[in-house]
Every structure is written in structure tokens, then in C-alpha cells.
Design a protein around this motif. Sequence first.
Motif, PDB file in Angstrom:
ATOM      1  N   SER A  52     -13.727   0.906  -0.103  1.00 50.83           N
ATOM      2  CA  SER A  52     -14.488   1.683   0.862  1.00 50.83           C
ATOM      3  C   SER A  52     -13.729   1.837   2.168  1.00 50.83           C
ATOM      4  O   SER A  52     -13.195   0.878   2.683  1.00 50.83           O
ATOM      5  CB  SER A  52     -15.810   0.988   1.164  1.00 50.83           C
ATOM      6  OG  SER A  52     -16.597   0.925   0.017  1.00 50.83           O
ATOM      7  N   THR A  58     -19.263   1.797   0.046  1.00 47.34           N
ATOM      8  CA  THR A  58     -19.782   2.979  -0.645  1.00 47.34           C
ATOM      9  C   THR A  58     -20.056   2.705  -2.124  1.00 47.34           C
ATOM     10  O   THR A  58     -20.695   3.510  -2.780  1.00 47.34           O
ATOM     11  CB  THR A  58     -18.793   4.157  -0.527  1.00 47.34           C
ATOM     12  OG1 THR A  58     -17.523   3.759  -1.041  1.00 47.34           O
ATOM     13  CG2 THR A  58     -18.639   4.596   0.923  1.00 47.34           C
ATOM     14  N   GLU A  59     -19.567   1.574  -2.618  1.00 49.92           N
ATOM     15  CA  GLU A  59     -19.793   1.233  -4.020  1.00 49.92           C
ATOM     16  C   GLU A  59     -21.281   0.982  -4.249  1.00 49.92           C
ATOM     17  O   GLU A  59     -21.998   0.590  -3.331  1.00 49.92           O
ATOM     18  CB  GLU A  59     -18.999  -0.033  -4.397  1.00 49.92           C
ATOM     19  CG  GLU A  59     -17.498   0.122  -4.276  1.00 49.92           C
ATOM     20  CD  GLU A  59     -16.984  -0.003  -2.846  1.00 49.92           C
ATOM     21  OE1 GLU A  59     -15.792   0.230  -2.651  1.00 49.92           O
ATOM     22  OE2 GLU A  59     -17.759  -0.318  -1.920  1.00 49.92           O
ATOM     23  N   SER A  60     -21.731   1.186  -5.482  1.00 46.09           N
ATOM     24  CA  SER A  60     -23.161   1.015  -5.735  1.00 46.09           C
ATOM     25  C   SER A  60     -23.471  -0.050  -6.777  1.00 46.09           C
ATOM     26  O   SER A  60     -24.542  -0.647  -6.735  1.00 46.09           O
ATOM     27  CB  SER A  60     -23.793   2.344  -6.137  1.00 46.09           C
ATOM     28  OG  SER A  60     -23.158   2.853  -7.280  1.00 46.09           O
ATOM     29  N   THR A  61     -22.564  -0.314  -7.694  1.00 45.50           N
ATOM     30  CA  THR A  61     -22.864  -1.319  -8.717  1.00 45.50           C
ATOM     31  C   THR A  61     -22.433  -2.695  -8.235  1.00 45.50           C
ATOM     32  O   THR A  61     -21.539  -2.836  -7.397  1.00 45.50           O
ATOM     33  CB  THR A  61     -22.160  -1.008 -10.050  1.00 45.50           C
ATOM     34  OG1 THR A  61     -20.747  -1.221  -9.891  1.00 45.50           O
ATOM     35  CG2 THR A  61     -22.446   0.411 -10.527  1.00 45.50           C
ATOM     36  N   MET A 120     -23.753  -3.415   3.963  1.00 46.99           N
ATOM     37  CA  MET A 120     -24.342  -2.943   2.712  1.00 46.99           C
ATOM     38  C   MET A 120     -25.810  -2.602   2.922  1.00 46.99           C
ATOM     39  O   MET A 120     -26.474  -3.176   3.779  1.00 46.99           O
ATOM     40  CB  MET A 120     -24.260  -4.034   1.632  1.00 46.99           C
ATOM     41  CG  MET A 120     -22.891  -4.455   1.233  1.00 46.99           C
ATOM     42  SD  MET A 120     -23.023  -5.768  -0.024  1.00 46.99           S
ATOM     43  CE  MET A 120     -21.334  -6.322  -0.088  1.00 46.99           C
ATOM     44  N   SER A 121     -26.279  -1.714   2.088  1.00 44.88           N
ATOM     45  CA  SER A 121     -27.715  -1.418   2.074  1.00 44.88           C
ATOM     46  C   SER A 121     -28.430  -2.559   1.351  1.00 44.88           C
ATOM     47  O   SER A 121     -27.796  -3.407   0.698  1.00 44.88           O
ATOM     48  CB  SER A 121     -27.973  -0.103   1.342  1.00 44.88           C
ATOM     49  OG  SER A 121     -27.696  -0.263  -0.052  1.00 44.88           O
ATOM     50  N   GLN A 124     -27.553  -2.426  -2.286  1.00 42.35           N
ATOM     51  CA  GLN A 124     -26.211  -2.914  -2.584  1.00 42.35           C
ATOM     52  C   GLN A 124     -26.165  -4.439  -2.589  1.00 42.35           C
ATOM     53  O   GLN A 124     -25.532  -5.038  -3.463  1.00 42.35           O
ATOM     54  CB  GLN A 124     -25.203  -2.377  -1.563  1.00 42.35           C
ATOM     55  CG  GLN A 124     -24.892  -0.902  -1.731  1.00 42.35           C
ATOM     56  CD  GLN A 124     -24.049  -0.385  -0.587  1.00 42.35           C
ATOM     57  OE1 GLN A 124     -24.377  -0.588   0.588  1.00 42.35           O
ATOM     58  NE2 GLN A 124     -22.961   0.290  -0.923  1.00 42.35           N
ATOM     59  N   ALA A 127     -27.692  -5.619  -5.712  1.00 46.04           N
ATOM     60  CA  ALA A 127     -26.820  -5.357  -6.858  1.00 46.04           C
ATOM     61  C   ALA A 127     -25.717  -6.408  -6.979  1.00 46.04           C
ATOM     62  O   ALA A 127     -25.463  -6.933  -8.064  1.00 46.04           O
ATOM     63  CB  ALA A 127     -26.221  -3.954  -6.755  1.00 46.04           C
TER      64      ALA A 127
END
Length: 156
Positions: A52, A58-61, A120-121, A124, A127
Motif C-alpha cells: 500500500s 488498501t489490501e482487503s483480505t 486500517m478500517s 481490515q 480480516a
Amino acid sequence: MSPIQTTPVKSNSTISGSRSAVAAVLGLALMSLAAPAAHADEESRSRPPGLSPGFRFTESTGEELFASACQGCHMPDGKGAVGAGTYPSLAKDSNLEAGNYPVHVVVRGQRAMPPVGAMMSDAQVAAVVNYVRTHFGNEYRDAVSAEDVKLARPEK
């Protein structure tokens, strides 16, 4: 023979020299403006794919987030490392049994671990915590949710 006497003649060479100097300075200034852009372009090409840029992941997994945010210290196999510091193993880690504990550590940080959850959100964080709790020999299947993460965040 007597020496020849000459009178200095004024020419436009001084003016021409000044123009050349100004042109050279302007040329260097323009090149210095282009250098950071070229460096930034080179830096973005040299960055490994999938990392990122900037302050937010920006990663989601969970797997992608672990690779970007965690494995640099905890190693790709989750077994941690010892060197310039001690990075604890996440493999077969009984501390991960209660899902709120790793959520708290990711969101707020602990000892030498920074609060990477700030980048992170809630989804995230959930996850990556769920990924760590179900990999590396960990078999904790009770998933944490984005709502669990939201409750763990410091109040603003």
C-alpha cells in the motif's frame, strides 16, 4: 619595433555571457524540479507489487494485510524472529484464543508493536485478526467482526 597600442572595444559578449548564465541556471532549476518526479516514479516502480502506498492499507483480505503489515516482523510463517528486536511468534499462540486480545493489540499497539490498526478500517483489522487466528497452527474459528474492532478503538 614599438609595441602596438590597442584600445579595449566593448562588445555584447558580456550581455551574451549573462544570458548564457541565466539560461544555465534556469535549465538546472528545471532539471531539479524533474528529479523528484523521476525519483518518485522510480520508487513506485521499485516498490514490490501489492504494498500500500501512503498512510492507509488498501489490501482487503487477511492474507494480503498480513503480508503487508505483519510478516515483516512476525515472518511469513508467523513464527516471529529475534535480531534487532524480539518479534513474538503468532504460530500456535494461545494468546490469540480470545479474539478481543489480538484486536486490542492491532488497534492500540503493545510494547514495541505500533498501533497498525490506525491505518486500517474496522473490516481490515477484523480480516487480519481472523486470518492470524485461523493460520499458523491456530484453530480459533470464532471470528471477530468489524463491530468488535469498532468497540476496541480509542474514543476520539
